[in-house]
Design a protein around this motif. Structure first.
Motif, PDB file in Angstrom:
ATOM      1  N   ASN A 177       0.822  -1.213   0.000  1.00 36.44           N
ATOM      2  CA  ASN A 177       0.000   0.000   0.000  1.00 36.44           C
ATOM      3  C   ASN A 177       0.857   1.264   0.000  1.00 36.44           C
ATOM      4  O   ASN A 177       0.528   2.243  -0.670  1.00 36.44           O
ATOM      5  CB  ASN A 177      -0.971  -0.013   1.183  1.00 36.44           C
ATOM      6  N   LYS A 180       2.194   1.582  -3.528  1.00 41.52           N
ATOM      7  CA  LYS A 180       1.094   1.943  -4.431  1.00 41.52           C
ATOM      8  C   LYS A 180       0.731   3.427  -4.260  1.00 41.52           C
ATOM      9  O   LYS A 180       0.523   4.138  -5.251  1.00 41.52           O
ATOM     10  CB  LYS A 180      -0.114   1.048  -4.141  1.00 41.52           C
ATOM     11  N   ASP A 181       0.664   3.902  -3.026  1.00 36.47           N
ATOM     12  CA  ASP A 181       0.379   5.321  -2.760  1.00 36.47           C
ATOM     13  C   ASP A 181       1.464   6.213  -3.347  1.00 36.47           C
ATOM     14  O   ASP A 181       1.163   7.256  -3.942  1.00 36.47           O
ATOM     15  CB  ASP A 181       0.248   5.574  -1.259  1.00 36.47           C
ATOM     16  N   ARG A 182       2.722   5.792  -3.194  1.00 36.54           N
ATOM     17  CA  ARG A 182       3.830   6.585  -3.743  1.00 36.54           C
ATOM     18  C   ARG A 182       3.762   6.641  -5.265  1.00 36.54           C
ATOM     19  O   ARG A 182       4.012   7.681  -5.871  1.00 36.54           O
ATOM     20  CB  ARG A 182       5.175   6.018  -3.290  1.00 36.54           C
ATOM     21  N   LYS A 183       3.395   5.531  -5.878  1.00 32.47           N
ATOM     22  CA  LYS A 183       3.262   5.506  -7.341  1.00 32.47           C
ATOM     23  C   LYS A 183       2.145   6.439  -7.785  1.00 32.47           C
ATOM     24  O   LYS A 183       2.305   7.212  -8.730  1.00 32.47           O
ATOM     25  CB  LYS A 183       2.985   4.089  -7.836  1.00 32.47           C
ATOM     26  N   ASN A 184       0.999   6.384  -7.087  1.00 35.22           N
ATOM     27  CA  ASN A 184      -0.136   7.243  -7.438  1.00 35.22           C
ATOM     28  C   ASN A 184       0.222   8.722  -7.288  1.00 35.22           C
ATOM     29  O   ASN A 184      -0.153   9.544  -8.130  1.00 35.22           O
ATOM     30  CB  ASN A 184      -1.364   6.892  -6.593  1.00 35.22           C
ATOM     31  N   LYS A 185       0.954   9.079  -6.232  1.00 32.51           N
ATOM     32  CA  LYS A 185       1.369  10.470  -6.029  1.00 32.51           C
ATOM     33  C   LYS A 185       2.308  10.912  -7.143  1.00 32.51           C
ATOM     34  O   LYS A 185       2.195  12.025  -7.671  1.00 32.51           O
ATOM     35  CB  LYS A 185       2.053  10.632  -4.675  1.00 32.51           C
ATOM     36  N   ASP A 187       2.525   9.600 -10.188  1.00 34.20           N
ATOM     37  CA  ASP A 187       1.745   9.662 -11.428  1.00 34.20           C
ATOM     38  C   ASP A 187       0.927  10.953 -11.500  1.00 34.20           C
ATOM     39  O   ASP A 187       0.857  11.597 -12.537  1.00 34.20           O
ATOM     40  CB  ASP A 187       0.831   8.446 -11.559  1.00 34.20           C
ATOM     41  N   SER A 188       0.279  11.324 -10.371  1.00 32.11           N
ATOM     42  CA  SER A 188      -0.560  12.525 -10.364  1.00 32.11           C
ATOM     43  C   SER A 188       0.296  13.781 -10.471  1.00 32.11           C
ATOM     44  O   SER A 188      -0.151  14.801 -11.028  1.00 32.11           O
ATOM     45  CB  SER A 188      -1.456  12.571  -9.124  1.00 32.11           C
ATOM     46  N   LYS A 191       0.955  14.521 -14.155  1.00 28.95           N
ATOM     47  CA  LYS A 191      -0.207  14.768 -15.045  1.00 28.95           C
ATOM     48  C   LYS A 191      -0.431  16.218 -15.277  1.00 28.95           C
ATOM     49  O   LYS A 191      -0.113  17.093 -14.617  1.00 28.95           O
ATOM     50  CB  LYS A 191      -1.467  14.155 -14.421  1.00 28.95           C
TER      51      LYS A 191
END
Length: 191
Positions: A177, A180-185, A187-188, A191
């Motif tokens: 988790n 995954k959170d670090r990847k989402n941050k 990625d965002s 953007k």
């Protein structure tokens, strides 16, 4: 005279069989005591597989205790002793590969971490349903560079899809988790 010799052989075999049973019991109840006489037992017992099995069990048991306290070097020594006694014991080989890999991760050297990943891969081939090697692969990829999210997350996911003891499963889920959170941050951010 042949009857006396036969009787003597029967008594010696019976005594040795009883001793082997006691060695097996000792390997579980007091492995350190059995290991204290390991060299003598190996010398006297020769190729007796039951004695060897008891010594492997004792060494693996002590290795697990060291592993639970974080003493990787001592754990590696006992797993290594087990593999020297019986080089076909998959559990000993698995334990040794995991511990050696963890030692390499701890050192932090990039080439050593790649070597650790190889060890974990080899360990996974010994017990394909065990998720622990994939957890350590994910930890290795994280140590190499925590932006290799595809490799990190894939390894955690593979680990979670396989057998894990409950304590390790919780650790894998937590680290998965976080990654995954670090990847989402990340990625965002782009953007």
């Amino acid at each position: 005279m042949p009857i006396k010799n036969s009787l003597f052989i029967i008594i010696v075999v019976h005594f040795f069989n009883c001793a082997v049973t006691n060695y097996k019991k000792l390997s579980i109840e007091n492995p350190a005591k059995l290991i204290a006489i390991q060299d003598s037992l190996l010398l006297v017992s020769g190729d007796n597989q039951l004695v060897r099995d008891a010594l492997v069990t004792a060494n693996n048991s002590i290795a697990e205790k060291y592993l639970s306290t974080g003493d990787l070097k001592s754990a590696a020594q006992h797993f290594s002793n087990s593999t020297l006694i019986d080089d076909h014991n998959k559990y000993s080989k698995f334990g040794l590969l995991i511990v050696e890999g963890r030692i390499l991760i701890k050192k932090g050297n990039k080439n050593g971490i790649w070597d650790a990943i190889e060890k974990f891969s080899e360990a996974s081939s010994l017990f394909p349903n065990n998720g622990e090697p994939f957890y350590w692969m994910a930890e290795s990829y994280t140590k190499l560079g925590d932006t290799e999210f595809d490799l990190i997350l894939e390894s955690y996911e593979k680990s979670l899809a396989l057998d894990l003891d409950e304590g390790l499963r919780l650790e894998v889920e937590k680290n998965y988790n976080i990654a995954k959170d670090r990847k989402n941050k990340l990625d965002s951010f782009w953007k």
